[in-house]
Motif scaffolding. Sequence first.
Motif, PDB file in Angstrom:
ATOM      1  N   GLN A   1       0.824  -1.205   0.000  1.00 13.55           N
ATOM      2  CA  GLN A   1       0.000   0.000   0.000  1.00 13.55           C
ATOM      3  C   GLN A   1       0.860   1.257   0.000  1.00 13.55           C
ATOM      4  O   GLN A   1       0.534   2.245  -0.667  1.00 13.55           O
ATOM      5  CB  GLN A   1      -0.926  -0.013   1.217  1.00 13.55           C
ATOM      6  N   ALA A   2       1.966   1.218   0.743  1.00 14.46           N
ATOM      7  CA  ALA A   2       2.860   2.380   0.765  1.00 14.46           C
ATOM      8  C   ALA A   2       3.493   2.608  -0.602  1.00 14.46           C
ATOM      9  O   ALA A   2       3.648   3.753  -1.048  1.00 14.46           O
ATOM     10  CB  ALA A   2       3.942   2.179   1.827  1.00 14.46           C
ATOM     11  N   GLU A   3       3.841   1.513  -1.284  1.00 14.49           N
ATOM     12  CA  GLU A   3       4.408   1.658  -2.624  1.00 14.49           C
ATOM     13  C   GLU A   3       3.390   2.242  -3.593  1.00 14.49           C
ATOM     14  O   GLU A   3       3.718   3.104  -4.420  1.00 14.49           O
ATOM     15  CB  GLU A   3       4.902   0.302  -3.116  1.00 14.49           C
ATOM     16  N   LEU A   4       2.137   1.768  -3.501  1.00 15.29           N
ATOM     17  CA  LEU A   4       1.101   2.313  -4.377  1.00 15.29           C
ATOM     18  C   LEU A   4       0.845   3.784  -4.080  1.00 15.29           C
ATOM     19  O   LEU A   4       0.619   4.589  -4.994  1.00 15.29           O
ATOM     20  CB  LEU A   4      -0.190   1.504  -4.214  1.00 15.29           C
ATOM     21  N   LEU A   5       0.876   4.143  -2.795  1.00 10.23           N
ATOM     22  CA  LEU A   5       0.681   5.543  -2.439  1.00 10.23           C
ATOM     23  C   LEU A   5       1.818   6.401  -2.968  1.00 10.23           C
ATOM     24  O   LEU A   5       1.591   7.496  -3.496  1.00 10.23           O
ATOM     25  CB  LEU A   5       0.579   5.677  -0.916  1.00 10.23           C
ATOM     26  N   GLN A   6       3.037   5.903  -2.843  1.00 11.93           N
ATOM     27  CA  GLN A   6       4.179   6.659  -3.349  1.00 11.93           C
ATOM     28  C   GLN A   6       4.105   6.800  -4.863  1.00 11.93           C
ATOM     29  O   GLN A   6       4.442   7.852  -5.422  1.00 11.93           O
ATOM     30  CB  GLN A   6       5.480   5.951  -2.943  1.00 11.93           C
ATOM     31  N   ARG A   7       3.636   5.744  -5.526  1.00 12.61           N
ATOM     32  CA  ARG A   7       3.493   5.818  -6.978  1.00 12.61           C
ATOM     33  C   ARG A   7       2.424   6.839  -7.368  1.00 12.61           C
ATOM     34  O   ARG A   7       2.569   7.585  -8.335  1.00 12.61           O
ATOM     35  CB  ARG A   7       3.135   4.441  -7.522  1.00 12.61           C
ATOM     36  N   GLY A   8       1.334   6.875  -6.585  1.00 10.33           N
ATOM     37  CA  GLY A   8       0.297   7.861  -6.869  1.00 10.33           C
ATOM     38  C   GLY A   8       0.776   9.287  -6.647  1.00 10.33           C
ATOM     39  O   GLY A   8       0.420  10.198  -7.395  1.00 10.33           O
ATOM     40  N   LEU A   9       1.604   9.474  -5.612  1.00  5.94           N
ATOM     41  CA  LEU A   9       2.146  10.811  -5.374  1.00  5.94           C
ATOM     42  C   LEU A   9       3.082  11.241  -6.492  1.00  5.94           C
ATOM     43  O   LEU A   9       3.142  12.419  -6.853  1.00  5.94           O
ATOM     44  CB  LEU A   9       2.877  10.841  -4.027  1.00  5.94           C
ATOM     45  N   SER A  10       3.808  10.277  -7.036  1.00  6.36           N
ATOM     46  CA  SER A  10       4.714  10.626  -8.130  1.00  6.36           C
ATOM     47  C   SER A  10       3.960  10.997  -9.396  1.00  6.36           C
ATOM     48  O   SER A  10       4.465  11.746 -10.233  1.00  6.36           O
ATOM     49  CB  SER A  10       5.658   9.455  -8.411  1.00  6.36           C
ATOM     50  N   LEU A  11       2.724  10.456  -9.530  1.00  6.74           N
ATOM     51  CA  LEU A  11       1.914  10.785 -10.701  1.00  6.74           C
ATOM     52  C   LEU A  11       1.097  12.051 -10.516  1.00  6.74           C
ATOM     53  O   LEU A  11       0.399  12.471 -11.432  1.00  6.74           O
ATOM     54  CB  LEU A  11       0.968   9.617 -11.024  1.00  6.74           C
ATOM     55  N   ARG A  12       1.142  12.640  -9.326  1.00  5.81           N
ATOM     56  CA  ARG A  12       0.382  13.863  -9.082  1.00  5.81           C
ATOM     57  C   ARG A  12       0.910  14.980  -9.982  1.00  5.81           C
ATOM     58  O   ARG A  12       2.124  15.148 -10.131  1.00  5.81           O
ATOM     59  CB  ARG A  12       0.497  14.269  -7.616  1.00  5.81           C
TER      60      ARG A  12
END
Length: 360
Positions: A60-71
């Motif tokens: 979940q942390a990896e997915l969240l970090q990936r989503g932040l990078s796509l912001r």
Amino acid sequence: MSARACTRSARRLRHSFQLHTVAPQSASPVPHPSVAGPPPPPPTPDVAQPEDRVARKRKQAELLQRGLSLRPNPAKPATALQKRFWKAVSIKETPDGHQIFLDSRPVRTASKNVLTLPLNKSQLAAAIALEWDLLVTAQQALKHHYIPLTSFTSRAVDITNADLQGNQTVREDIVTMVMRYLDTDTLLCWAPEQNRHTGKAEQREEGSESLRSMQERTAQPIIAYLTTTVWPGAEIQPSLSEDSILPTPQPQVTMDIIRGWISGLQPFDLAGLERAVLATKSLLVASRLLVEWSHNFQHLRDQKPDAPRFGIEQAAEAASIEVRWQTGMWGEVEDTHDVEKEDMKRQLGSVILMVHGDAR
């Protein structure tokens, strides 16, 4: 028919029904090809529950970090909605009340009214300004979960404007909706004295407090406070009887007293009561919380200065007695019970922020 003709007909029929002309042969099996290499590894047991939980959290942390990078980057927006068009958020005190400005533009409600808060709601104004200051793009302002206090306050502002225009439809709809919760109020739905199958009270273990005892112990102080201080003359009864699954309606006098009290609430108090009722599924808990924190009921609190405080924790516990009793026996479901509990506290906290006023 002659004998020769009969013989020819018999031969013709025999040849027409003949299905096989080749003698049957037995099947020869094809050998399976052999695979070179070592045998497959033996099966391994499943990952232990704590390790599985840690692995899921990491994913979940990896997915969240990936989503932040796509912001989207505000410095390089692709569209106008991906750009934050304001630089600073400020609060201005006007003769009408507090208003939140994005640079020189005032924040408005969905009905295009300027979001104006009473002068004694400075804490609420600061919280709304913080919401807008934390936004990264204008597109986030279109989603209510990014600006929950703004959406909540807009409800109170719309009630205020409707009252000023003489439109009582909004207020009457809220009163009708919250009154429906009284007959099936969470605080009044008590467990039976005894389980009809075992003939004993519902207990976690032998000698512990029963579920009904917990419900009565929690509900009685709240009911006593409301019927003596807020709704004098009202008589509140439990909703469920021992031999029926249908709720018992409250006396008509009680219904009239409570309905009249709700109808006379100030717009911000009415919006807060609506949110608290929807969060707790209890009109009694919501009313007790409102009276405890609204500046409009300071005179009632002064009558009983020694009364115990009724805050977020007390309201959340009163609204979830049976859930807490069940989870105490069987355990919590991760990411379900704990999330619901914290979300209820979040909503009750917003109610307190809505109805509370500065001392002036």
